[in-house]
Design a protein around this motif. Structure first.
Motif, PDB file in Angstrom:
ATOM      1  N   LYS A  42       0.805  -1.221   0.000  1.00  0.00           N
ATOM      2  CA  LYS A  42       0.000   0.000   0.000  1.00  0.00           C
ATOM      3  C   LYS A  42       0.840   1.274   0.000  1.00  0.00           C
ATOM      4  O   LYS A  42       0.452   2.270  -0.621  1.00  0.00           O
ATOM      5  CB  LYS A  42      -0.924  -0.007   1.222  1.00  0.00           C
ATOM      6  N   TYR A  43       1.974   1.236   0.680  1.00  0.00           N
ATOM      7  CA  TYR A  43       2.722   2.485   0.881  1.00  0.00           C
ATOM      8  C   TYR A  43       4.124   2.476   0.284  1.00  0.00           C
ATOM      9  O   TYR A  43       4.888   3.414   0.498  1.00  0.00           O
ATOM     10  CB  TYR A  43       2.823   2.783   2.379  1.00  0.00           C
ATOM     11  N   GLY A  44       4.461   1.404  -0.473  1.00  0.00           N
ATOM     12  CA  GLY A  44       5.815   1.311  -1.023  1.00  0.00           C
ATOM     13  C   GLY A  44       6.231   2.534  -1.817  1.00  0.00           C
ATOM     14  O   GLY A  44       7.314   3.100  -1.611  1.00  0.00           O
TER      15      GLY A  44
ATOM     16  N   GLU B 155      -1.544  11.425   7.756  1.00  0.00           N
ATOM     17  CA  GLU B 155      -0.831  12.480   7.030  1.00  0.00           C
ATOM     18  C   GLU B 155      -0.085  11.929   5.826  1.00  0.00           C
ATOM     19  O   GLU B 155       0.201  12.660   4.872  1.00  0.00           O
ATOM     20  CB  GLU B 155       0.142  13.197   7.970  1.00  0.00           C
ATOM     21  N   LEU B 156       0.242  10.615   5.851  1.00  0.00           N
ATOM     22  CA  LEU B 156       0.999  10.031   4.755  1.00  0.00           C
ATOM     23  C   LEU B 156       0.186   9.968   3.475  1.00  0.00           C
ATOM     24  O   LEU B 156       0.710  10.189   2.382  1.00  0.00           O
ATOM     25  CB  LEU B 156       1.481   8.622   5.143  1.00  0.00           C
ATOM     26  N   ASP B 157      -1.125   9.671   3.601  1.00  0.00           N
ATOM     27  CA  ASP B 157      -1.930   9.521   2.393  1.00  0.00           C
ATOM     28  C   ASP B 157      -3.208  10.354   2.397  1.00  0.00           C
ATOM     29  O   ASP B 157      -4.048  10.219   1.519  1.00  0.00           O
ATOM     30  CB  ASP B 157      -2.280   8.045   2.179  1.00  0.00           C
ATOM     31  N   GLY B 158      -3.352  11.200   3.403  1.00  0.00           N
ATOM     32  CA  GLY B 158      -4.482  12.122   3.415  1.00  0.00           C
ATOM     33  C   GLY B 158      -5.825  11.499   3.723  1.00  0.00           C
ATOM     34  O   GLY B 158      -6.865  12.123   3.473  1.00  0.00           O
ATOM     35  N   ARG B 159      -5.842  10.292   4.256  1.00  0.00           N
ATOM     36  CA  ARG B 159      -7.132   9.676   4.547  1.00  0.00           C
ATOM     37  C   ARG B 159      -7.759  10.345   5.782  1.00  0.00           C
ATOM     38  O   ARG B 159      -7.054  10.835   6.663  1.00  0.00           O
ATOM     39  CB  ARG B 159      -6.995   8.169   4.758  1.00  0.00           C
ATOM     40  N   ARG B 160      -9.076  10.289   5.853  1.00  0.00           N
ATOM     41  CA  ARG B 160      -9.821  10.921   6.940  1.00  0.00           C
ATOM     42  C   ARG B 160     -10.219   9.861   7.961  1.00  0.00           C
ATOM     43  O   ARG B 160     -10.882   8.875   7.624  1.00  0.00           O
ATOM     44  CB  ARG B 160     -11.066  11.628   6.399  1.00  0.00           C
ATOM     45  N   LEU B 161      -9.837  10.052   9.196  1.00  0.00           N
ATOM     46  CA  LEU B 161     -10.168   9.099  10.241  1.00  0.00           C
ATOM     47  C   LEU B 161     -11.631   9.235  10.650  1.00  0.00           C
ATOM     48  O   LEU B 161     -12.227  10.307  10.544  1.00  0.00           O
ATOM     49  CB  LEU B 161      -9.268   9.308  11.461  1.00  0.00           C
ATOM     50  N   ALA B 162     -12.203   8.120  11.102  1.00  0.00           N
ATOM     51  CA  ALA B 162     -13.602   8.102  11.531  1.00  0.00           C
ATOM     52  C   ALA B 162     -13.791   8.954  12.783  1.00  0.00           C
ATOM     53  O   ALA B 162     -12.860   9.143  13.580  1.00  0.00           O
ATOM     54  CB  ALA B 162     -14.034   6.671  11.806  1.00  0.00           C
ATOM     55  N   ARG B 163     -15.011   9.437  12.958  1.00  0.00           N
ATOM     56  CA  ARG B 163     -15.338  10.275  14.113  1.00  0.00           C
ATOM     57  C   ARG B 163     -16.578   9.736  14.822  1.00  0.00           C
ATOM     58  O   ARG B 163     -17.425   9.080  14.215  1.00  0.00           O
ATOM     59  CB  ARG B 163     -15.584  11.732  13.683  1.00  0.00           C
TER      60      ARG B 163
ATOM     61  N   LEU C  61       9.131   3.792   6.154  1.00  0.00           N
ATOM     62  CA  LEU C  61       7.724   3.971   6.510  1.00  0.00           C
ATOM     63  C   LEU C  61       7.596   3.961   8.024  1.00  0.00           C
ATOM     64  O   LEU C  61       7.853   2.952   8.676  1.00  0.00           O
ATOM     65  CB  LEU C  61       6.867   2.854   5.915  1.00  0.00           C
ATOM     66  N   ARG C  62       7.196   5.080   8.562  1.00  0.00           N
ATOM     67  CA  ARG C  62       7.046   5.174  10.011  1.00  0.00           C
ATOM     68  C   ARG C  62       5.659   4.681  10.419  1.00  0.00           C
ATOM     69  O   ARG C  62       4.652   5.099   9.863  1.00  0.00           O
ATOM     70  CB  ARG C  62       7.252   6.609  10.488  1.00  0.00           C
ATOM     71  N   THR C  63       5.630   3.769  11.369  1.00  0.00           N
ATOM     72  CA  THR C  63       4.370   3.255  11.910  1.00  0.00           C
ATOM     73  C   THR C  63       4.205   3.745  13.346  1.00  0.00           C
ATOM     74  O   THR C  63       5.117   4.345  13.926  1.00  0.00           O
ATOM     75  CB  THR C  63       4.343   1.719  11.900  1.00  0.00           C
ATOM     76  N   THR C  64       3.058   3.457  13.906  1.00  0.00           N
ATOM     77  CA  THR C  64       2.791   3.849  15.298  1.00  0.00           C
ATOM     78  C   THR C  64       3.224   2.776  16.294  1.00  0.00           C
ATOM     79  O   THR C  64       3.119   2.968  17.505  1.00  0.00           O
ATOM     80  CB  THR C  64       1.285   4.094  15.491  1.00  0.00           C
TER      81      THR C  64
ATOM     82  N   ARG D 272     -11.208   7.993  19.542  1.00  0.00           N
ATOM     83  CA  ARG D 272     -10.120   8.300  18.616  1.00  0.00           C
ATOM     84  C   ARG D 272      -9.859   7.049  17.799  1.00  0.00           C
ATOM     85  O   ARG D 272      -9.385   6.050  18.325  1.00  0.00           O
ATOM     86  CB  ARG D 272      -8.871   8.740  19.373  1.00  0.00           C
ATOM     87  N   GLN D 273     -10.190   7.121  16.520  1.00  0.00           N
ATOM     88  CA  GLN D 273     -10.089   5.929  15.680  1.00  0.00           C
ATOM     89  C   GLN D 273      -8.662   5.383  15.693  1.00  0.00           C
ATOM     90  O   GLN D 273      -7.702   6.122  15.465  1.00  0.00           O
ATOM     91  CB  GLN D 273     -10.495   6.253  14.245  1.00  0.00           C
ATOM     92  N   PRO D 274      -8.488   4.101  15.983  1.00  0.00           N
ATOM     93  CA  PRO D 274      -7.139   3.529  15.967  1.00  0.00           C
ATOM     94  C   PRO D 274      -6.517   3.594  14.568  1.00  0.00           C
ATOM     95  O   PRO D 274      -7.213   3.472  13.560  1.00  0.00           O
ATOM     96  CB  PRO D 274      -7.373   2.067  16.379  1.00  0.00           C
ATOM     97  N   TYR D 275      -5.212   3.789  14.527  1.00  0.00           N
ATOM     98  CA  TYR D 275      -4.524   3.770  13.231  1.00  0.00           C
ATOM     99  C   TYR D 275      -3.104   3.259  13.414  1.00  0.00           C
ATOM    100  O   TYR D 275      -2.486   3.433  14.462  1.00  0.00           O
ATOM    101  CB  TYR D 275      -4.539   5.147  12.562  1.00  0.00           C
TER     102      TYR D 275
END
Length: 543
Positions: A203-205, A445-453, A241-244, A437-440
């Motif tokens: 996905k992020y390569g 910020e890497l791909d601009g996706r919007r987290l659930a609320r 690729l930085r992960t949490t 706070r939606q887990p991720y």
């Protein structure tokens, strides 16, 4: 590998009629008939398991043809010549594997282990390939011949039905996944992260900034699944690729799940939603921690308790009688063996002792409806709306509005409710902070996706639920598993009955300071038996 199209392996049998000058038309026609091999004329077919000599002869001929790249001839010694021929053809044509040398091991009955040594060559690059596999020889049903029992894993142990082997430029550049502290995360160091790291690369390569290399991969029948790399011929330049993930918490999670079969765990940081660890110990390799869909048992009472408080049915110190049984629309519910009835119990008491009957009686109170639990899960905890974007594939949980007996069963984490450890870790995180706070796993910020609320809990409800979880961890069903943990701690146990299983699934979720974790061990028994020690070990790691 770049997926412009799936490697054409079906139909490759015809193309290989030229393979091996000694393999004539008569042999080819014979090979394609019956059980995948030649006929036996008018003689009576043999029966019973193949004997030692037949096993040796069949495997010898099969290996010899495979080594020479004679795919159709090798396939004629199997009980599925068409599929075998297609995959063996791809072995040379698509995977570019040559110089094959096969060394059989000592047979056990009709099963023969063997070692393959070969060379993979493509685009001016080459690398040695060595692996082990095994095959079994069976009696052909119609011909009576001794034949290789065909499975894709004969060719390579990583292959399953519909998979094939392909060598070429990587579909995505390599990725160096790093944890929150900068530690490089590898599948060798953290084995259960293997499929997750493959997915992250897929996905992020390109976004991570690397350049592709040349490699041998398993191309899966499921085109949505990432290729599984087997051998690198030429390394690309990895992107970072930085992960949490936390290397320390992940290491503890890996070690903890190994103690219990079919177990999974997730840890999150309640103040941010960042996933700190995800680990699975399963025979099928499935990421049940993120994608599982099973009943969570009494861990669901966290959401149910919040619903009761939010709807004014009762409070933490309000009444929640715990009788021996409770009947809801013709279905009778009982408590776990050993729990004493208490008609004067409060909600806190029934929660910390996990009294089923108390919750069954309370879900019948006004103003609750069949949809109340669904609404609480979706609007307060962000569960069941199918809108989480964690960075990899995940299931967001499901709490459908159910009538009849399932309305009560849902409140106990049975019925139609489906969850996984990611969902329950998030539920606990919401209870700890009051905010959803939606887990991720990868920063949006890497791909601009919007987290659930979601709305989250009121301060009063959050405080009451958190306090009940604290009491459960120190005085209730979770006390044994949480013993010895310092700091601000809380927990909830669960055991989920599954049709057809003699033993319940073990569930446990808990928090310690700013870490929330949840685990399940399928057929692991009560919550404190298997899932509890897993969660406690993970919470202990973040100190």
């Amino acid at each position: 590998m770049r997926k412009g199209g799936k490697a054409a392996v079906v139909g490759g049998v015809f193309a290989l009629m030229v393979g091996g000058a000694a393999y004539g038309v008569h042999d080819f026609v014979s090979a394609m008939s019956g059980d995948g091999g030649g006929g036996t004329g008018a003689s009576v077919p043999k029966s019973g398991p193949p004997d030692r000599d037949e096993v040796a002869e069949t495997t010898g001929k099969f290996f010899a043809a495979w080594e020479k790249g004679q795919a159709t001839r090798a396939a004629s010694y199997t009980d599925n010549a068409q599929d075998a021929g297609a995959l063996l053809a791809a072995y040379g044509d698509e995977a570019h594997i040559g110089d094959v040398r096969i060394t059989p091991g000592t047979a056990t009955g009709t099963t023969v282990p063997f070692t393959v040594k070969a060379t993979v060559t493509h685009a001016g690059e080459s690398a040695p390939l060595t692996y082990r596999s095994e095959l079994t020889v069976v009696r052909g049903r119609t011909t009576g011949r001794a034949l290789v029992d065909w499975e894709p894993s004969v060719v390579h142990p990583e292959l399953r039905d519909g998979d094939t082997l392909v060598t070429g430029e990587s579909a995505q550049p390599p990725v160096e996944a790093v944890g929150r502290e900068g530690t490089v995360l590898t599948k060798e160091e953290y084995p259960s992260l293997g499929p997750i790291l493959d997915t992250l690369r897929e996905k992020y390569g390109e976004k991570a900034g690397g350049t592709p290399g040349v490699e041998l991969v398993v191309r899966h029948a499921d085109e949505t699944a990432a290729d599984t790399p087997l051998l690198t011929l030429a390394k690309g330049r990895p992107g970072k690729l930085r992960t949490t993930l936390s290397a320390g918490v992940q290491a503890a999670a890996e070690k903890a799940v190994k103690r219990f079969a079919e177990s999974s765990v997730v840890a999150v940081k309640p103040s941010t939603g960042e996933v700190l660890a995800v680990a699975n110990h399963r025979r099928d390799g499935f990421n049940a921690a993120f994608q599982g869909r099973v009943a969570p048992g009494s861990t669901m009472k966290i959401i149910t308790a919040a619903m009761l408080i939010d709807n004014g049915v009762t409070t933490m110190n309000g009444p929640a009688p715990c009788p021996p049984t409770a009947t809801w629309q013709s279905q009778t519910f009982k408590n776990l063996t050993g729990l004493r009835p208490n008609e004067g119990a409060t909600l806190a008491h029934s929660f910390l002792h996990s009294c089923n009957t108390a919750f069954v009686k309370l879900v019948d109170e006004e103003p609750l409806t069949d949809a109340s639990l669904t609404r609480e899960a979706q609007e307060r905890f962000g569960i069941g709306r199918d809108d989480w974007k964690t960075g990899i594939v995940s299931f967001d949980g499901s709490v459908p509005a159910s009538g009849g007996p399932d309305r009560a069963a849902n409140a106990l984490g049975q019925g139609q409710v489906q969850m996984n450890p990611l969902n329950m870790a998030s539920v606990t995180a919401t209870a700890v902070t009051g905010a959803f706070r939606q887990p991720y796993l990868v920063s949006p910020e890497l791909d601009g996706r919007r987290l659930a609320r979601a709305e989250g809990l009121s301060a009063s409800t959050a405080a009451q639920v958190k306090q009940m979880m604290r009491l459960t961890a120190t005085q209730g069903t979770a006390a044994e598993a949480m013993a010895g943990l310092g700091g601000d701690i809380g927990a909830k146990t669960g055991s989920a009955e599954v049709d057809g299983n003699d033993t319940a699934d073990s569930w446990f979720t808990g928090f310690r300071n700013d870490v929330a974790a949840a685990a399940m061990a399928q057929q692991g028994g009560r919550g404190g038996d298997a899932a509890g020690p897993i969660v406690a070990a993970v919470l202990r790691a973040d100190s």
